[in-house]
Design a protein around this motif. Structure first.
Motif, short mmCIF file in Angstrom:
data_model
loop_
_atom_site.label_atom_id
_atom_site.label_comp_id
_atom_site.label_asym_id
_atom_site.label_seq_id
_atom_site.Cartn_x
_atom_site.Cartn_y
_atom_site.Cartn_z
N UNK A 50 0.85 -1.19 0.00
CA UNK A 50 0.00 0.00 0.00
C UNK A 50 0.88 1.24 0.00
N UNK A 51 0.24 2.34 -0.36
CA UNK A 51 0.91 3.64 -0.23
C UNK A 51 -0.16 4.70 0.03
N UNK A 52 -0.04 5.42 1.13
CA UNK A 52 1.09 5.42 2.06
C UNK A 52 1.22 4.06 2.75
N UNK A 53 2.46 3.67 3.03
CA UNK A 53 2.71 2.35 3.57
C UNK A 53 2.51 2.35 5.09
N UNK A 54 2.32 1.15 5.62
CA UNK A 54 2.17 1.00 7.06
C UNK A 54 0.75 0.61 7.44
N UNK A 55 0.59 0.24 8.70
CA UNK A 55 -0.71 -0.16 9.22
C UNK A 55 -1.43 0.97 9.95
N UNK A 56 -0.78 2.11 10.10
CA UNK A 56 -1.39 3.27 10.75
C UNK A 56 -1.01 4.51 9.94
N UNK A 156 6.10 9.68 -4.78
CA UNK A 156 5.31 8.46 -4.88
C UNK A 156 6.21 7.31 -5.31
N UNK A 157 5.89 6.10 -4.88
CA UNK A 157 6.62 4.93 -5.41
C UNK A 157 6.40 4.81 -6.91
N UNK A 158 7.35 4.20 -7.59
CA UNK A 158 7.24 4.06 -9.04
C UNK A 158 6.00 3.26 -9.44
#
Length: 281
Positions: A50-56, A156-158
């Motif tokens: 996911x992006x934004x990454x993470x669980x929170x 942003x990620x590619x």
């Protein structure tokens, strides 16, 4: 009973017994293979990242939360996401879906409308879009909350940029293919019938109160003036609005259709009331 008859009966019993054994074998085989075929026909989806990454995650104003999905399907299927919070759907904007086949990756996203809204679960559905044939095939769990702050500059990620570009190209291709299809005679007839209906309803909605103003007397004439004023108001509003801003009433035929339909309903009700009270037609 002679020996020949006994042999015939024995032969018939053997054939009958063999037939039932074959039916039993076929039943077992069908019970074995049908679930395999059904399982093989389902669509599987799982979240790669996911992006934004993470669980929170805290999303800034007008920022999207992206999911990179991997899918595997034997028949064309759409993929949709539905965010939830504490088991209830959250009012958010979500990505549309194209049709996917085979194996590959898909991009899905959502954004918040109101600061302070939260998501703790995203249910991913796949199928033909109908209620019965679009089950939940995967679930992402985490915590995403909406912030009212402006988004800070970040790269942003590619994969987000690449998959966004592919999704837009696929949408453009689908649009061009749809627009290039020849219009059938049925579509032309349906469109012409719809436009004719709109014209008839529009003219009737204008003519009915005008007829009431001409034929009726007293309080009934004043009552007929109400739908007449409504229709005139909407028409003048469209004329004045388009004179200052030509794009202000792009759907003006529907505006006239709606007020004309309301005018017809009001006039029909008053005509019935006139007969009920003995005031004539």
């Amino acid at each position: 009973m002679n020996m020949k008859a006994l042999c015939a009966i024995s032969h018939m019993w053997s054939v009958h017994h063999l037939w039932w054994r074959m039916m039993a074998i076929l039943f077992v085989l069908s019970a074995w293979f049908v679930p395999l075929n059904s399982a093989h026909a389902t669509t599987t989806v799982h979240v790669l990242e996911t992006w934004s990454s993470g669980d929170d995650v805290t999303l800034a104003r007008n920022q999207n939360f992206y999911l990179r999905l991997a899918y595997d399907t034997d028949k064309p299927a759409g993929i949709w996401i539905t965010p939830y919070f504490h088991g209830k759907k959250v009012n958010v904007g979500t990505s549309p879906s194209q049709r996917y086949s085979g194996r590959g990756e898909a991009l899905a996203w959502f954004f918040f409308f109101q600061p302070g809204d939260e998501v703790d679960e995203i249910r991913i559905k796949a199928g033909d879009g109908s209620t019965n044939n679009t089950p939940v095939v995967a679930v992402w769990r985490g915590h995403v909350v909406a912030s009212g702050e402006a988004a800070a500059a970040q790269d942003q990620p590619e994969w987000v940029a690449e998959m966004n570009a592919r999704a837009k190209a696929a949408q453009d291709q689908a649009y061009h293919e749809q627009m290039s299809k020849p219009v059938s005679a049925g579509d032309v007839a349906l469109f012409n019938g719809f436009m004719l209906t709109m014209l008839v309803v529009g003219l009737a909605g204008i003519a009915a109160p005008a007829w009431g103003l001409w034929r009726w007397r007293g309080g009934w004439r004043l009552a007929a003036a109400v739908p007449a004023v409504m229709v005139v108001f909407v028409i003048l509003r469209i004329v004045i609005g388009t004179s200052t801003d030509p794009t202000s009433h792009n759907l003006w035929p529907f505006e006239i259709l709606m007020v004309s339909a309301l005018s017809l309903v009001v006039m029909a009700t008053m005509k019935v009331a006139r007969k009920w009270f003995g005031a004539g037609g």
